[in-house]
Design an enzyme around this catalytic site. Structure first.
Site, PDB file in Angstrom:
ATOM      1  N   ASP A  28       2.299  -9.002   1.753  1.00  0.00           N
ATOM      2  CA  ASP A  28       2.612  -8.500   2.415  1.00  0.00           C
ATOM      3  C   ASP A  28       1.819  -8.073   3.811  1.00  0.00           C
ATOM      4  O   ASP A  28       0.063  -7.602   3.271  1.00  0.00           O
ATOM      5  CB  ASP A  28       3.281  -7.147   2.448  1.00  0.00           C
ATOM      6  N   THR A  36       0.793  -5.451   6.130  1.00  0.00           N
ATOM      7  CA  THR A  36      -0.123  -4.177   6.198  1.00  0.00           C
ATOM      8  C   THR A  36      -0.054  -3.526   5.034  1.00  0.00           C
ATOM      9  O   THR A  36       0.654  -3.657   3.960  1.00  0.00           O
ATOM     10  CB  THR A  36       1.516  -3.696   7.260  1.00  0.00           C
ATOM     11  N   ASP A  93       3.418  -2.268  -0.327  1.00  0.00           N
ATOM     12  CA  ASP A  93       3.322  -1.452  -0.216  1.00  0.00           C
ATOM     13  C   ASP A  93       4.142   0.011   0.026  1.00  0.00           C
ATOM     14  O   ASP A  93       3.974   1.108   0.037  1.00  0.00           O
ATOM     15  CB  ASP A  93       1.274  -0.378  -0.232  1.00  0.00           C
TER      16      ASP A  93
END
Length: 816
Positions: free
Chosen positions: A311, A313, A574
């Protein structure tokens, strides 16, 4: 409809009585009871534990030493998983935000702001939101004053979202600018964050070749236990005079003990135990590096991964913006002072705050130090308006910082056209691009006008001044983690493929990927164009490497596609939007600063969020896999010769030549004690599939040679010497120990300062055991045995060792 003054105390009580409260399901894994069940009620424990209880019931506790493996194995598994559960629960408590709500003491009172726990928020509560607050339940905006919300944990989209009155806010969002009021419309399990993680919360075991292979071995052994066990029991009953005589005389007890010894010898209980030890030690070592292992098998998992999905970000990036460059376009004085004003604005958004690195008062800028008194008026940034403004007294005029198309939209001229073209080109490369423009006209404010303590006019809204001219182009980039490039380089060198998957703009994702070291040209693939067909999706996933605008369901589908293509997939993330993908990946890795639901479903949690921890996890996993494979060859060689012992002696109707306690000592010398060291040795061998096949290629011929040697010596003792039972058992113990120790010598190579003393100590241990009267009495051994049998035992063991050496050198040459 709730009034703007909020709920009264009576309203809150009524909703609590109806269960309309924001209590979230416990999402930190299995309960303690389920953890106990999973570790206690296994086929391995049923076999070994059942034999343990039989010997205790018969009063032969001395022969039940192997029960230690059951207890220790269960304790290690339960302790490690429960520790991970407690750590996650503490993280959830530490990271749990509180909410500010409007509450009234009674119907005739005005609402007052109260701070309450998340669980105390009820349906229809009015949330008071400001920059830095988390939206704790789904809500609809009632009032908005430049309210901007970051939904990256839910959607992966990094840009703040304008949230005017009437817009719905989702739980898990963060307020990054402005303020407002919002009415709660869904609470608890009905909220968006809870619904999207409902599937992810369903527990499933991490894929483990070690665990699956060992479980398969135990299943095979279990299938063979019934016929082999019948042969052994019948053989032992016949050896003590037949069934009827054994039952009448009580000799059946000794027959049961002998049968139990042969059955237990076939089960590689030490392998299960030492695998748990190796995994647990790896988990402890990783915890010291701020890596939480939620399931022991996850230590080996990442070592098998050949596809890493990242991912953007919060994983590749730190989640904030960094100033990339400032390119002056005209020889206009005071542009740096103007940027300092925007950087030091107390209501500055994340983009303007990034200017502080170079232009803020904290950066030591001379312009910043002198500029504050010169500010006449200011307008804070709004994501709806796309610009912020400041009117300065010296240099006089209005300065605007914002989106180029908006700020320069009504301006004309060659300079404006060239600036817009330059900004579009920079934006296409993935940079966030703003333009600084100046007008000699004053700001015309239209709403919310006031003044601060310095007399500076502040307004929520203003009209674009006329005659704006571009002064500078300002670019920002997402702050890529300092360790990202080195970490990705490590995985490329290890043959691990990389996919970058994000909910953000594909161009931005591609730019970040390139900065992090991913070899990718052009824009990323827009996931809105992903095909729905399975074959077509697999084709895209095999071809493309960088993806943007990916939804949570698409992330899950992409992980499954890569698995269909034959990859072992690890996924990092996250946000709540990553939870489904982490759940379905072979190895889910969450950042410690991420959403609680994401941490709960991940196999590994990087508590400090350091992406650079991953290579260390790979190294730890490789050490575990390589060392457990070495142990498996040791333990399974024993399983092979134990099965042959049971079948041969049962078929010949001869007494089994070992007591359980004697086999426990032999196992301790040849396998158990050395295995503790071998399991923890450094080993960086790259993972190769086929663990069980390689183990079988080694252990079957080894076990057959050792079994043939021991059976031959026992046959000589019975048929030629006609030795009593204790002398036969002693001879068998010596032969088995010396023969099996050469298997250890082969597996301990290359002999080092650590492994050589272990091997020598194992040989010396046999001498010590046979030399101590207390030990020989406990083990019921005749020490020393007759010279003839001792010579036969040692000579046969030497011949077996030589045959093992020749055999495995030949196997080694054949498999290169």
């Amino acid at each position: 409809m709730t009034s703007i003054t909020g709920l009264s105390r009576a309203d809150v009580r009524a909703r609590r009585d109806r269960g309309e409260i924001n209590t979230l399901p416990n999402d930190t894994g299995r309960s303690l009871w389920r953890i106990l069940q999973a570790n206690l009620f296994t086929l391995f424990n049923a076999i070994v534990g059942g034999s343990f209880l039989v010997l205790l019931a018969l009063g032969y506790w001395q022969d039940a030493l192997f029960g230690f493996f059951v207890i220790a194995n269960v304790a290690i598994g339960v302790a490690q998983e429960f520790r991970a559960k407690v750590t996650l629960s503490r993280l959830a408590v530490l990271n749990a935000p509180r909410a500010r709500v409007l509450r009234r003491a009674s119907d005739d009172h005005d609402g007052e702001v109260e701070e309450v726990a998340i669980a105390d928020v009820v349906l229809d509560d009015v949330l008071v939101l400001a920059a830095g607050d988390q939206v704790v339940a789904d809500a609809v905006v009632l009032q908005s004053s430049g309210l901007d919300v970051d939904e990256s944990l839910l959607t992966g989209e990094a840009d703040p979202v304008p949230s005017p009155a009437g817009r719905e806010l989702l739980s898990g969002s963060m307020v990054v600018g402005g303020s407002g009021l919002a009415r709660v419309i869904r609470v608890g399990a009905d909220s968006y964050a809870s619904r999207i993680t409902a599937e992810a919360k369903q527990f499933s075991l991490v894929g483990s070749e070690l665990r699956d292979s060992i479980a398969r071995i135990i299943r095979w052994i279990s299938i063979g236990l019934l016929p082999v066990g019948a042969i052994v029991v019948n053989g032992q009953m016949q050896a003590v005079g037949g069934w009827e005589a054994a039952l009448e005389s009580g000799a059946w007890r000794e027959a049961v003990v002998a049968a139990t010894a042969s059955i237990i010898a076939m089960v590689p209980q030490g392998l299960v135990f030492m695998t748990s030890v190796a995994l647990a030690v790896g988990a402890v070592k990783l915890s010291r590096r701020e890596v939480l292992v939620q399931e022991l098998a996850a230590v080996e998992g990442l070592a098998r991964v050949d596809m890493l999905c990242l991912d953007k970000t919060g994983t590749l990036t730190e989640g904030g913006l960094a100033l990339d460059s400032v390119v002056p376009l005209a020889d206009t004085a005071g542009w740096d002072a103007a940027l300092a004003v925007f950087a030091d604005d107390r209501d500055a958004n994340a983009t303007a705050r990034a200017l502080g690195e170079r232009f803020g008062s904290g950066a030591g800028s001379a312009a910043a130090a002198a500029v504050t008194p010169a500010v006449v008026a200011r307008v804070p940034f709004s994501s709806q308006r796309k610009w912020s403004a400041a009117q300065l007294a010296d240099p006089a005029g209005s300065w605007l910082l914002g989106a180029p198309d908006i700020v320069l939209g009504s301006s004309t001229g060659e300079a404006v056209d060239a600036t817009l073209a330059q900004c579009h080109e920079l934006a296409a490369s993935g940079l966030r691009t703003l333009v600084l423009a100046r007008s000699t006209a004053a700001l015309t404010t239209v709403a919310g006008t006031g003044a601060d303590e310095h007399g500076v006019i502040e307004a929520r809204e203003a009209v674009l001044p006329a005659g704006l001219e571009p002064v500078a182009v300002v670019t920002f980039r997402e702050r890529v983690r300092a360790d990202a490039h080195e970490t990705l380089q490590f995985f490329r060198e290890q043959g691990v493929s990389i996919r970058i998957i994000s909910g953000d703009d594909p161009r931005t994702v591609a730019a970040v990927a390139r900065e992090a070291g991913v070899d990718h040209a052009g824009d990323g693939f827009d996931a809105r164009q992903l095909p729905e067909g399975v074959a077509e999706l697999d084709e895209v996933m095999a071809r493309e490497h960088v993806f943007g605008r990916v939804t949570p369901e698409q992330k899950k589908a992409m992980v499954k596609s890569l698995q269909r293509l034959g990859y072992t997939v690890a996924m990092t993330g996250d946000g709540v939007n990553d939870a489904l993908a982490l759940k379905h990946a072979d190895m889910g890795i969450a950042m410690g600063s991420g959403a609680p639901a994401t941490r709960a479903v991940a196999r590994l949690v990087l508590l400090d969020g350091q992406f650079s921890r991953l290579p260390r996890i790979v190294a730890e996993g490789r050490q575990v896999i390589a060392n457990v494979e070495r142990l498996a060859k040791l333990f399974l060689s024993k399983t092979v010769y134990a099965i042959l012992f049971a079948v041969v002696f049962g078929a010949l109707l001869w007494p089994f030549p070992f007591l359980p306690r004697q086999l426990s000592v032999v196992d301790g010398l040849t396998i158990g004690l050395p295995a503790i060291v071998l399991a923890l040795l450094p080993n960086a061998r790259v993972y190769r599939p086929g663990f069980l096949r390689r183990a079988a290629r080694f252990c079957i011929p080894s076990g057959v040679l050792v079994a043939a040697t021991v059976i031959g010596v026992v046959t000589y003792a019975y048929a030629v010497v006609d030795a009593p039972a204790d002398e036969v058992q002693t001879t068998a113990v010596i032969t088995l120990t010396l023969s099996a120790l050469w298997v250890l010598v082969i597996l301990a190579r290359p002999l080092s300062r650590v492994t050589l003393p272990i091997v020598l100590a194992a040989y010396a241990g046999l001498v010590v055991v046979l030399s101590i009267p207390l030990a020989t009495d406990f083990l019921q051994l005749a020490a020393p045995p007759p010279t003839e049998l001792l010579v036969v035992a040692v000579g046969a063991s030497l011949a077996c060792s030589l045959a093992l050496e020749v055999l495995h050198r030949a196997i080694g040459r054949a498999t290169r």
